[in-house]
Structure formats: structure tokens, C-alpha cells
Design an enzyme around this catalytic site. Sequence first.
Site, PDB file in Angstrom:
ATOM      1  N   LYS A 157       7.369   1.657  41.087  1.00  0.00           N
ATOM      2  CA  LYS A 157       7.148   2.247  42.403  1.00  0.00           C
ATOM      3  C   LYS A 157       8.360   3.060  42.844  1.00  0.00           C
ATOM      4  O   LYS A 157       8.218   4.201  43.306  1.00  0.00           O
ATOM      5  CB  LYS A 157       6.850   1.166  43.433  1.00  0.00           C
ATOM      6  CG  LYS A 157       6.492   1.719  44.810  1.00  0.00           C
ATOM      7  CD  LYS A 157       6.277   0.620  45.831  1.00  0.00           C
ATOM      8  CE  LYS A 157       7.595   0.085  46.334  1.00  0.00           C
ATOM      9  NZ  LYS A 157       7.456  -0.841  47.475  1.00  0.00           N
ATOM     10  N   ASP A 186       2.430   1.207  47.357  1.00  0.00           N
ATOM     11  CA  ASP A 186       3.027   0.070  48.064  1.00  0.00           C
ATOM     12  C   ASP A 186       1.917  -0.742  48.721  1.00  0.00           C
ATOM     13  O   ASP A 186       0.726  -0.512  48.468  1.00  0.00           O
ATOM     14  CB  ASP A 186       4.058   0.543  49.088  1.00  0.00           C
ATOM     15  CG  ASP A 186       3.435   1.315  50.250  1.00  0.00           C
ATOM     16  OD1 ASP A 186       2.210   1.582  50.220  1.00  0.00           O
ATOM     17  OD2 ASP A 186       4.170   1.643  51.194  1.00  0.00           O
TER      18      ASP A 186
END
Length: 214
Positions: free
Chosen positions: A124, A142
Amino acid sequence: MARQFEYAQMQDAFRRFQAAEPHPKGELEHTNAFTLLVAVALSAQATDAGVNKATRSLFPIADTPAKMLALGEEGLVEYVKTIGLYRQKAKNVIKLSQILVDKFDGTVPSSRAALTSLPGVGRKTANVVLNIWFHYPAQAVDTHIFRVGNRTGLAVGRDVDAVERAIEDNVPVEFQQNAHHWLILHGRYICTARKPRCVDCLIRDLCQYEEKTA
């Protein structure tokens, strides 16, 4: 679980997001690729606002790997101690700074594999850096994107990797660069976890969420 939006629905939804916010931006403050990398690494399990408050004093004196190493771990701790898990994060920032100096000539690499080889940098974090700094249409999933994608039908998947693939596979290419920004902002301010603001939602008529708020 909601059904994945069809192509025409995806086009419609992202055209609305684009019309409302043509140039969405991440909310972490940074001045270069290194400060962006550090800010994203610090933001894990923390708010962007909390990270920004800490880095406004940090980045003017430590905006390169070499300067961060000169500051040292204990020096860094003094700046980031208001952020959750600050000691481990400080260790990782110092370690990744050393690796950037030793292996990458002090520059932030532009490949996902190289980025994720750094301490404290997961997929991420790497995708945020690739998208914001290197303008690669990487999708940083997220908790906001995971929730919005599955709740609405925009990006359906049982885990973050599946949601990332759903965005890459289904969002029309002209919206790929900004897709994760729009979805994060939508999740942060409209499609919130506990009390979604459905009355203010741009895609209320397309959304498959059955428990819409009045």
C-alpha cells in the site's frame, strides 16, 4: 457482498467523482519523493492530520535520507512521538534511509519491488508513492477504499489485494490515475464507516448499499 458495478455504471460513477473534484490530491504533506515515502510510512494506523502535525517540523531539517541519518533515531523520535507506534516507525525510517543511501544513491526507487524491499514499506505504501510521485496508476487500498468498494459495488473483493485488482480491472483507464484518491476521499468524508452521509453521496442512485441513511 455487493455485486461489482458494470462498465457503464463505473463510467457514470467516476465521471461524477471527476466533475466534483477534477484534481484530487493526497492529504499527506511532502516536498519530495523521500518525504512522501516517510510520511506514508508514518501514517500506518495514524491519521494524516496527526502525521502532518509532526512532519511540519521534521521535514525542514530532514528532507533527504542523508539528513535523516544525521538526525538519528533518537532525534527522529522527538519529532514523531505523537504518532502511534512511533518507536518502530522511527527505527524503520532510519533503516530505510540507510538503504536508500547505500543501495539507491540516496534516491527513492520507482519500482514496487524496490520500494517494498525497504523496512516498513508494504504494498500500500509503495502504491501511494508510485501514484502520487511517479504518476503511475497504482491503487493503494486502505480501509476506506476496502469499505467503499465492497459497500457500493465499485470494487468488490474479499481482501485488499482482490479490491486492488477489482479497481485495476474494472475502472476505465481514463480514471485509473485518480481512482484511489476519489475513493479514499469518498470513504473519509461521505461513505464513513458508522454513519455514512448517503444524502450527500454523488452515487447514491448507483450504490447497492441497502441500509442507506436518510
